[in-house]
Design a protein around this motif. Structure first.
Motif, PDB file in Angstrom:
ATOM      1  N   PRO A 204       0.797  -1.231   0.000  1.00  0.00           N
ATOM      2  CA  PRO A 204       0.000   0.000   0.000  1.00  0.00           C
ATOM      3  C   PRO A 204       0.830   1.283   0.000  1.00  0.00           C
ATOM      4  O   PRO A 204       0.297   2.360  -0.273  1.00  0.00           O
ATOM      5  N   TYR A 205       2.128   1.186   0.308  1.00  0.00           N
ATOM      6  CA  TYR A 205       2.952   2.385   0.518  1.00  0.00           C
ATOM      7  C   TYR A 205       3.999   2.620  -0.561  1.00  0.00           C
ATOM      8  O   TYR A 205       4.748   3.604  -0.496  1.00  0.00           O
ATOM      9  N   GLY A 206       4.093   1.734  -1.550  1.00  0.00           N
ATOM     10  CA  GLY A 206       5.222   1.744  -2.476  1.00  0.00           C
ATOM     11  C   GLY A 206       5.441   3.047  -3.212  1.00  0.00           C
ATOM     12  O   GLY A 206       6.581   3.402  -3.521  1.00  0.00           O
ATOM     13  N   GLU A 207       4.375   3.790  -3.518  1.00  0.00           N
ATOM     14  CA  GLU A 207       4.522   5.055  -4.241  1.00  0.00           C
ATOM     15  C   GLU A 207       5.049   6.183  -3.356  1.00  0.00           C
ATOM     16  O   GLU A 207       5.472   7.216  -3.859  1.00  0.00           O
ATOM     17  N   LEU A 208       5.026   5.992  -2.055  1.00  0.00           N
ATOM     18  CA  LEU A 208       5.419   7.057  -1.134  1.00  0.00           C
ATOM     19  C   LEU A 208       6.916   6.984  -0.851  1.00  0.00           C
ATOM     20  O   LEU A 208       7.363   6.786   0.275  1.00  0.00           O
ATOM     21  N   ARG A 209       7.715   7.178  -1.889  1.00  0.00           N
ATOM     22  CA  ARG A 209       9.173   7.112  -1.781  1.00  0.00           C
ATOM     23  C   ARG A 209       9.742   8.523  -1.776  1.00  0.00           C
ATOM     24  O   ARG A 209       9.468   9.317  -2.661  1.00  0.00           O
ATOM     25  N   TYR A 210      10.592   8.807  -0.766  1.00  0.00           N
ATOM     26  CA  TYR A 210      11.195  10.138  -0.617  1.00  0.00           C
ATOM     27  C   TYR A 210      12.710  10.105  -0.738  1.00  0.00           C
ATOM     28  O   TYR A 210      13.352  11.145  -0.836  1.00  0.00           O
ATOM     29  N   LYS A 234      -3.885   5.100   0.077  1.00  0.00           N
ATOM     30  CA  LYS A 234      -2.813   5.988   0.530  1.00  0.00           C
ATOM     31  C   LYS A 234      -2.416   7.014  -0.519  1.00  0.00           C
ATOM     32  O   LYS A 234      -1.727   7.983  -0.190  1.00  0.00           O
ATOM     33  N   VAL A 235      -2.823   6.822  -1.781  1.00  0.00           N
ATOM     34  CA  VAL A 235      -2.378   7.745  -2.840  1.00  0.00           C
ATOM     35  C   VAL A 235      -3.537   8.463  -3.523  1.00  0.00           C
ATOM     36  O   VAL A 235      -3.303   9.346  -4.349  1.00  0.00           O
ATOM     37  N   PHE A 236      -4.778   8.114  -3.210  1.00  0.00           N
ATOM     38  CA  PHE A 236      -5.932   8.841  -3.737  1.00  0.00           C
ATOM     39  C   PHE A 236      -6.783   9.242  -2.540  1.00  0.00           C
ATOM     40  O   PHE A 236      -6.481  10.213  -1.867  1.00  0.00           O
ATOM     41  N   VAL A 237      -7.838   8.502  -2.240  1.00  0.00           N
ATOM     42  CA  VAL A 237      -8.620   8.736  -1.018  1.00  0.00           C
ATOM     43  C   VAL A 237      -9.011   7.381  -0.431  1.00  0.00           C
ATOM     44  O   VAL A 237      -9.372   6.462  -1.163  1.00  0.00           O
ATOM     45  N   GLU A 284      -0.723  10.449 -11.113  1.00  0.00           N
ATOM     46  CA  GLU A 284       0.702  10.802 -11.080  1.00  0.00           C
ATOM     47  C   GLU A 284       0.907  12.134 -10.378  1.00  0.00           C
ATOM     48  O   GLU A 284       1.837  12.306  -9.587  1.00  0.00           O
ATOM     49  N   ARG A 285       0.041  13.088 -10.695  1.00  0.00           N
ATOM     50  CA  ARG A 285       0.141  14.415 -10.059  1.00  0.00           C
ATOM     51  C   ARG A 285      -0.069  14.327  -8.553  1.00  0.00           C
ATOM     52  O   ARG A 285       0.646  14.962  -7.769  1.00  0.00           O
ATOM     53  N   GLN A 286      -1.045  13.501  -8.137  1.00  0.00           N
ATOM     54  CA  GLN A 286      -1.323  13.357  -6.711  1.00  0.00           C
ATOM     55  C   GLN A 286      -0.183  12.659  -5.984  1.00  0.00           C
ATOM     56  O   GLN A 286       0.176  13.040  -4.853  1.00  0.00           O
ATOM     57  N   ILE A 287       0.405  11.647  -6.604  1.00  0.00           N
ATOM     58  CA  ILE A 287       1.541  10.956  -5.984  1.00  0.00           C
ATOM     59  C   ILE A 287       2.686  11.929  -5.748  1.00  0.00           C
ATOM     60  O   ILE A 287       3.307  11.929  -4.666  1.00  0.00           O
ATOM     61  N   GLU A 288       2.977  12.761  -6.711  1.00  0.00           N
ATOM     62  CA  GLU A 288       4.049  13.738  -6.557  1.00  0.00           C
ATOM     63  C   GLU A 288       3.726  14.735  -5.452  1.00  0.00           C
ATOM     64  O   GLU A 288       4.601  15.123  -4.671  1.00  0.00           O
ATOM     65  N   ARG A 289       2.479  15.131  -5.370  1.00  0.00           N
ATOM     66  CA  ARG A 289       2.052  16.049  -4.309  1.00  0.00           C
ATOM     67  C   ARG A 289       2.268  15.423  -2.930  1.00  0.00           C
ATOM     68  O   ARG A 289       2.742  16.081  -1.996  1.00  0.00           O
ATOM     69  N   LEU A 290       1.917  14.154  -2.802  1.00  0.00           N
ATOM     70  CA  LEU A 290       2.096  13.471  -1.516  1.00  0.00           C
ATOM     71  C   LEU A 290       3.573  13.330  -1.161  1.00  0.00           C
ATOM     72  O   LEU A 290       3.964  13.534  -0.001  1.00  0.00           O
ATOM     73  N   ARG A 291       4.392  12.999  -2.131  1.00  0.00           N
ATOM     74  CA  ARG A 291       5.830  12.883  -1.869  1.00  0.00           C
ATOM     75  C   ARG A 291       6.413  14.206  -1.395  1.00  0.00           C
ATOM     76  O   ARG A 291       7.227  14.247  -0.461  1.00  0.00           O
ATOM     77  N   GLU A 292       6.000  15.293  -2.030  1.00  0.00           N
ATOM     78  CA  GLU A 292       6.513  16.613  -1.650  1.00  0.00           C
ATOM     79  C   GLU A 292       6.068  17.016  -0.251  1.00  0.00           C
ATOM     80  O   GLU A 292       6.782  17.725   0.454  1.00  0.00           O
ATOM     81  N   ALA A 293       4.888  16.543   0.163  1.00  0.00           N
ATOM     82  CA  ALA A 293       4.377  16.884   1.487  1.00  0.00           C
ATOM     83  C   ALA A 293       4.916  15.973   2.577  1.00  0.00           C
ATOM     84  O   ALA A 293       5.286  16.437   3.670  1.00  0.00           O
ATOM     85  N   TYR A 294       4.978  14.661   2.308  1.00  0.00           N
ATOM     86  CA  TYR A 294       5.355  13.702   3.340  1.00  0.00           C
ATOM     87  C   TYR A 294       6.863  13.587   3.526  1.00  0.00           C
ATOM     88  O   TYR A 294       7.331  13.305   4.635  1.00  0.00           O
ATOM     89  N   GLY A 295       7.623  13.792   2.445  1.00  0.00           N
ATOM     90  CA  GLY A 295       9.068  13.659   2.556  1.00  0.00           C
ATOM     91  C   GLY A 295       9.666  14.548   3.634  1.00  0.00           C
ATOM     92  O   GLY A 295      10.419  14.076   4.503  1.00  0.00           O
ATOM     93  N   PRO A 296       9.351  15.859   3.655  1.00  0.00           N
ATOM     94  CA  PRO A 296       9.865  16.725   4.718  1.00  0.00           C
ATOM     95  C   PRO A 296       9.398  16.316   6.109  1.00  0.00           C
ATOM     96  O   PRO A 296      10.123  16.517   7.092  1.00  0.00           O
ATOM     97  N   LYS A 297       8.218  15.734   6.203  1.00  0.00           N
ATOM     98  CA  LYS A 297       7.739  15.271   7.513  1.00  0.00           C
ATOM     99  C   LYS A 297       8.588  14.107   8.017  1.00  0.00           C
ATOM    100  O   LYS A 297       8.939  14.042   9.210  1.00  0.00           O
ATOM    101  N   MET A 298       8.915  13.181   7.120  1.00  0.00           N
ATOM    102  CA  MET A 298       9.776  12.068   7.511  1.00  0.00           C
ATOM    103  C   MET A 298      11.135  12.589   7.962  1.00  0.00           C
ATOM    104  O   MET A 298      11.666  12.162   9.003  1.00  0.00           O
ATOM    105  N   GLU A 299      11.708  13.497   7.167  1.00  0.00           N
ATOM    106  CA  GLU A 299      13.022  14.045   7.523  1.00  0.00           C
ATOM    107  C   GLU A 299      12.958  14.771   8.863  1.00  0.00           C
ATOM    108  O   GLU A 299      13.884  14.673   9.668  1.00  0.00           O
ATOM    109  N   ALA A 300      11.855  15.480   9.117  1.00  0.00           N
ATOM    110  CA  ALA A 300      11.705  16.197  10.382  1.00  0.00           C
ATOM    111  C   ALA A 300      11.665  15.231  11.556  1.00  0.00           C
ATOM    112  O   ALA A 300      12.271  15.486  12.608  1.00  0.00           O
TER     113      ALA A 300
END
Length: 386
Positions: A204-210, A234-237, A284-300
């Motif tokens: 379920p999480y494979g697209e969420l790569r940062y 996890k990538v749509f609703v 594809e657009r939504q996946i990129e949006r999620l990566r841009e939002a979640y990646g900084p959260k993981m790093e934080a």
């Protein structure tokens, strides 16, 4: 009054976490849910209006799911190195139903089911309904330990026991966050062939790569021995509950029966909206949006753990997904209530074991809270663990 199978399922850990968190202001690292503020609401309004013009979107459908959506999913699977067709795909009510469908179709009482240690606890609850004999194999930074797995398989064979299936979350694993290396995926495929068992690959999480590079699905290496579970939650609703099962065609007839006897068909309206979402290139657009939002959260979260945690606390370094896994040296079951009183919640690690649970671990989710609250929550936990 109740069946033994229901009485055997223990969800007390989850209920305890939810009861402690509900209605409070605690910083929650406990959930495994996407951030609602990232749902594509504008696009959804347009897609819902368009889908509503089609009367078939409100009708019963095939137990396998909408053919056009299955065609789209088959093409989508190519990104994971899997060559498949609509005939090998079933649309399910969430990947959770995929797990249940596989268990309904394959697991008899006493059958050996191998799981990772730790693993997704709701999958454990689902398998428990069918009363298997669990065996578990530990993880490390590259996913399931295939050498330990092979040792277990040899031992079980020597005891005259056959393994029915192995359940794995190989990419950004829930709860540990680790990803199985490609070498281990190949080794797992070889073991499934040698010892004649089915792999259930939950992704379920494979697209969420940062960080890092994508790896092929286990099914790419073991197409005849793998049932792949994918999800749009996890990538749509998550509310549409649209997910899918991808399996060898010779297994699909019995899997279809297992699903059809549970719910007749999957939510038709959600399938039509999801189809439009994919065909218009919005996924594809939504996946990129999620990566841009979640990646900084993981790093934080990782930075806060490094800054605040005592030296004896260890944690995984995920490349994506939703979770970080901590080993604390303290009993996290006993500490949970005090943590919530201090304003932060987590899921104790003991919930994620089929056998012999460890009591000194915890799962932290980083996708739900904002960065300032992530830092504050980690600081609160560090104070509790010091």
């Amino acid at each position: 009054m109740f069946s033994q199978r229901i009485q055997n399922v223990d969800t007390s850990a989850l209920r305890r976490v939810l009861s402690l968190v509900s209605g409070g202001e605690a910083i929650s690292f406990a959930g495994g849910v996407p951030s609602a503020e990232l749902f594509p609401m504008e696009e959804l309004r347009e897609l819902v209006a368009e889908a509503s013009e089609n009367p078939l979107a409100f009708q019963y459908g095939s137990a396998l799911g909408l053919r056009e959506l299955r065609d789209e999913i088959a093409r989508y699977m190519e990104r994971w190195g899997v060559r498949t067709s609509a005939n090998e795909i079933m649309v399910t009510h969430g990947s959770q139903q995929g797990i249940d469908t596989v268990a309904r179709a394959f697991v008899n009482q006493g059958d050996v089911v191998i799981v990772e240690a730790p693993t997704y606890f709701v999958a454990l609850n689902t398998f428990q309904i069918y009363e298997p004999a669990f065996q578990q194999v530990p993880l490390d930074g590259e996913g399931i330990d295939v050498e330990r797995l092979e040792d277990l398989l040899r031992r079980l064979k020597a005891e005259g026991k056959t393994v029915k299936l192995l359940y794995t979350v190989p990419t950004f694993q829930n709860p540990a966050g680790v990803t199985m290396s490609e070498e281990r995926r190949k080794a797992l495929a070889e073991l499934a062939e040698a010892y004649d068992f089915l792999i259930v690959e939950d992704n379920p999480y494979g697209e969420l790569r940062y960080r890092g590079k994508a790896v092929k699905a286990v099914r790419a290496f073991a197409p005849d021995r793998t049932v792949y579970l994918g999800s749009f939650s996890k990538v749509f609703v998550p509310g549409f509950r649209i997910a899918w099962l991808n399996a060898p065609e010779e297994l699909m007839e019995r899997l279809e029966v297992a699903k059809q006897t549970a719910d007749v068909c999957t939510n038709s309206f959600g399938q039509y909206v999801t189809l439009l979402f994919m065909k218009k290139g919005l996924l594809e657009r939504q996946i990129e949006r999620l990566r841009e939002a979640y990646g900084p959260k993981m790093e934080a979260m990782l930075e806060a753990l490094e800054e605040f945690m005592p030296e004896n606390v260890e944690w995984t370094e995920p490349e994506g997904g939703m979770f970080v896994w901590l080993r604390t040296g303290k009993n996290t079951d006993e500490l949970l209530e005090e943590a919530v009183k201090r304003g932060v919640a987590y899921v104790p690690g003991s919930a994620f074991y089929a056998l012999d649970p460890r009591r000194d671990e915890m799962r932290l989710n980083f996708t739900f809270e904002q960065i300032d609250r992530i830092r504050e929550g980690v600081k609160l936990l560090a104070g509790l663990l010091s």
